[in-house]
Scaffold this active site. Structure first.
Site, PDB file in Angstrom:
ATOM      1  N   HIS A  22      12.485   5.375   3.452  1.00  0.00           N
ATOM      2  CA  HIS A  22      11.440   6.389   3.317  1.00  0.00           C
ATOM      3  C   HIS A  22      11.258   7.235   4.567  1.00  0.00           C
ATOM      4  CE1 HIS A  22       7.802   8.330   1.973  1.00  0.00           C
ATOM      5  NE2 HIS A  22       7.215   7.970   3.091  1.00  0.00           N
ATOM      6  N   TYR A  29      -5.052  10.564   0.950  1.00  0.00           N
ATOM      7  CA  TYR A  29      -4.678   9.195   0.622  1.00  0.00           C
ATOM      8  C   TYR A  29      -5.907   8.597  -0.023  1.00  0.00           C
ATOM      9  CZ  TYR A  29      -0.385   9.396   3.331  1.00  0.00           C
ATOM     10  OH  TYR A  29       0.864   9.699   3.788  1.00  0.00           O
TER      11      TYR A  29
END
Ligand SMILES: *[C@@H]1O[C@H](CO)[C@@H](O)[C@H](O)[C@H]1NC(C)=O
Ligand SMILES: *[C@@H]1O[C@H](CO)[C@@H](O)[C@H](O)[C@H]1NC(C)=O
Ligand SMILES: *[C@@H]1O[C@H](CO)[C@@H](O)[C@H](O)[C@H]1NC(C)=O
Ligand SMILES: *[C@@H]1O[C@H](CO)[C@@H](O)[C@H](O)[C@H]1NC(C)=O
Length: 618
Positions: free
Chosen positions: A426, A229
């Site tokens: 999601h 990330y």
């Protein structure tokens, strides 16, 4: 994804520069805009007259058009395929041949046409269906172009239990074509699969000439780790007054970017209340245009000024997503504080093969205008916390996780509630079905959104067909169904990697309020102890917290390994465990900027379940 906005707590350190040579940001502006637009899939020249068009093979050799009739009960398809042989089209529950509803047709050399309704029974020739649901409307061949054009229709709901019901969730389409009119499934068949929404709300139109575009691109080598990330900081426009953002898109100019970018999140950066600094002072030296590429968002020793931005979720794009355009009367405010705007971009790079030295551009762009719209839009994350209390039992085809947003949080909504106009469901690779349920008192209202055919590679910021009014005191529960069978005996934990799980519905709504997060999770300590654990150690890692079981001795080890390989998942335990996770008390989290309020929450008491209307019974 959001992936635990509320979880990152970082301390600020002094800046530390890594000199980095960046491609010219401003001069590549025009090129990037062009690419960003092209990314919405250009359609090759074709003869299809229907309203919706999609290129199923990605090359223009198999083009599908479709339209729903005025009565709203029938769908007409038109296929233009580069073959003079048979053409096949189907809708499949899971994306494979099994259970797929298939139509095959073509034109023989004497000009006569043929069509068959078939049913997929695995990776073999589909069997001919007993009763026919598809209707051939037109078939013709264009020998000079080597093309066949078929037009055919089907009822959305055939009222036959064995047929696929075409709903407004993800539709996994399958296509195939043969070189001859003899249907064979080996040798000369070309085939593929693609997900789309056959029934959808029309995307509001956005004329890019009437708005300004602001791209934010990162050009760097993908980190050589499975999941990273990556947070980078970007200068936004310099604004003298408030503007409205009215749309977003991902900018993925290469095959590498498309393959390895699994999500991107854009955050708005703010100064804490009462600060005597400026954003330029705290962020100015970290921006990409100053040669700083950013760093790992979850590095506990980071020197990056992430804390100024992390609560300002602004846009979420996930794999497969297309352009997001706001309704005509809504815009997201930027430039409340005039001057240079700053944004943080989080890119989830997925690199399971640990490829080294692969450099590509990836990013997002937004469209903004000084013509303010009547409504200010906001974004909110609903669902389950990203943590260990998501533990999917091994070899389980269907396990349900739930996340609640209760009245303790929705009581902070404005008097007339909020109106949700867009939803992005999601989860990750184990996600199969998702649903956002909406309760008022003990009555369940129609679902906010659902997907019975969730496809990780096709995640959309979906405009809702009707905007949903969520009132003060309402309750929303996001339910996610996972399949852990593909993990071959391993459990699946909640986490940031695509091989771990999440359960979220990211919604856009108006009018904008301060609540940004409304989620829940099972108590972690109770969760761990229910496996018979009597002592454990918790450590912070760059990503999420890690848990190590100290006692009893037979379960000693890393939580994942022990609960996968040492713990005995008896039928009895599974049943009780599953029930408790679903119906037990959760800890709710209501996130308002930098403050999170916690409360106990479960489903509304003895509620009346919503049952979608069924035309077939009439
Ligand atoms: C800003 O505020 C801090 C305390 O919050 C203080 O130590 C500092 O001197 C102030 N700086 C300026 C330039 O006023
Ligand atoms: C940013 O960099 C400039 C030039 O190196 C330096 O003078 C300034 O102090 C830096 N600002 C901060 C807030 O670190
Ligand atoms: C799907 O359709 C139903 C009604 O047919 C509607 O209530 C729901 O909002 C729709 N979902 C989306 C995502 O638009
Ligand atoms: C797990 O528990 C069941 C039921 O008590 C028992 O029959 C089985 O042998 C146990 N398996 C292992 C590997 O201990």
């Amino acid at each position: 994804m959001q992936c635990s906005i509320a979880k990152i707590t970082l301390s600020l350190h002094l800046p530390n520069f890594k000199p980095f040579k960046m491609k010219l940001f401003l001069s590549s502006f025009a090129v990037l805009v062009a690419l960003g637009v092209a990314q919405g899939a250009s359609i090759p020249k074709n003869s299809i007259q229907l309203k919706n068009i999609e290129v199923l093979d990605g090359e223009g050799k198999y083009i599908l058009g479709w339209e729903i009739n005025e009565a709203g009960d029938e769908i007409v398809f038109e296929v233009e395929a580069e073959t003079l042989g048979w053409v096949g089209f189907g809708i499949s529950p899971q994306g494979g041949m099994t259970g797929a509803d298939i139509f095959i047709g073509g034109v023989l050399s004497d000009g006569s046409t043929y069509a068959q309704d078939r049913f997929g029974i695995g990776r073999t020739e589909p069997k001919v269906d007993d009763h026919s649901d598809w209707r051939l409307l037109e078939a013709m061949e264009l020998p000079s172009m080597g093309k066949t054009i078929l037009k055919f229709s089907r009822l959305l709901d055939t009222c036959d239990d064995e047929d696929y019901l075409i709903g407004n969730d993800t539709n996994r389409l399958i296509w195939a074509m043969g070189d001859a009119d003899i249907i064979r499934y080996h040798g000369t068949t070309r085939r593929g699969t693609k997900s789309t929404n056959l029934i959808h709300a029309d995307l509001p139109e956005l004329d890019l000439d009437t708005v300004q575009t602001w791209p934010m691109i990162l050009d760097m080598e993908m980190p050589t780790v499975d999941t990273s990330y990556w947070c980078s900081f970007h200068r936004g426009p310099v604004l003298s007054a408030k503007h409205h953002v009215v749309g977003f898109n991902a900018v993925l100019p290469s095959a590498e970017a498309l393959q390895h970018t699994h999500h991107s999140i854009l955050y708005n950066c703010f100064l804490p209340a009462g600060s005597n600094e400026t954003l330029e002072e705290v962020l100015g030296n970290y921006t990409v245009d100053k040669g700083h590429v950013g760093g790992d968002c979850y590095d506990p020793d980071t020197i990056l000024p992430i804390s100024y931005c992390i609560m300002g979720t602004f846009y979420v794009w996930a794999k497969g997503g297309k352009t997001l355009v706001f309704p005509e009367d809504a815009g997201y405010p930027i430039g409340d504080l005039p001057g240079q705007q700053f944004y943080m971009m989080e890119i989830h790079y997925d690199n399971p093969d640990m490829i080294e030295g692969l450099k590509f551009e990836t990013g997002v762009e937004f469209y903004y205008t000084d013509e303010l719209r009547p409504q200010e839009a906001g974004i909110m994350i609903l669902g389950h916390e990203v943590d260990l209390s998501t533990t999917v039992p091994p070899n389980t085809p269907s396990y349900k996780d739930v996340g609640h947003c209760g009245s303790e949080c929705t009581n902070m909504f404005p008097e007339n509630g909020i109106n949700v106009f867009n939803s992005l469901l999601h989860s990750h690779l184990s996600g199969r079905k998702m649903k956002a349920r909406h309760f008022r008192g003990n009555v369940e209202l129609p679902w906010l959104d659902y997907d019975d055919h969730y496809d990780f590679d096709y995640q959309q910021n979906k405009p809702l067909m009707t905007h949903v009014n969520v009132q003060r005191g309402d309750h929303i529960t996001v339910e996610c169904e996972y399949d852990s069978v593909w993990k071959n005996g391993e459990i699946v934990l909640g986490g940031l990697s695509t091989r771990e799980e999440m359960c979220e519905d990211i919604v856009w709504y108006y009018p904008k309020i301060n609540v940004e997060l409304c989620t829940s999770g099972y108590d972690i300590d109770a969760h761990i102890r229910e496996f018979g654990v009597t002592a454990y150690t918790e450590t912070m890692t760059p990503m999420l917290r890690k848990y190590y079981i100290d006692a009893p001795e037979n379960l000693q080890g890393d939580f994942f390994d022990s609960i996968t390989y040492k713990f005995n998942w008896t039928e009895e335990f599974r049943t009780e465990y599953t029930n408790r996770r679903m119906y037990g008390i959760h800890t709710g989290a209501c996130g308002i900027r930098d403050e999170v309020v916690h409360y106990d929450i479960t489903y509304p008491e003895s509620f009346i379940e919503y049952v979608p209307p069924n035309q077939c019974q009439a």
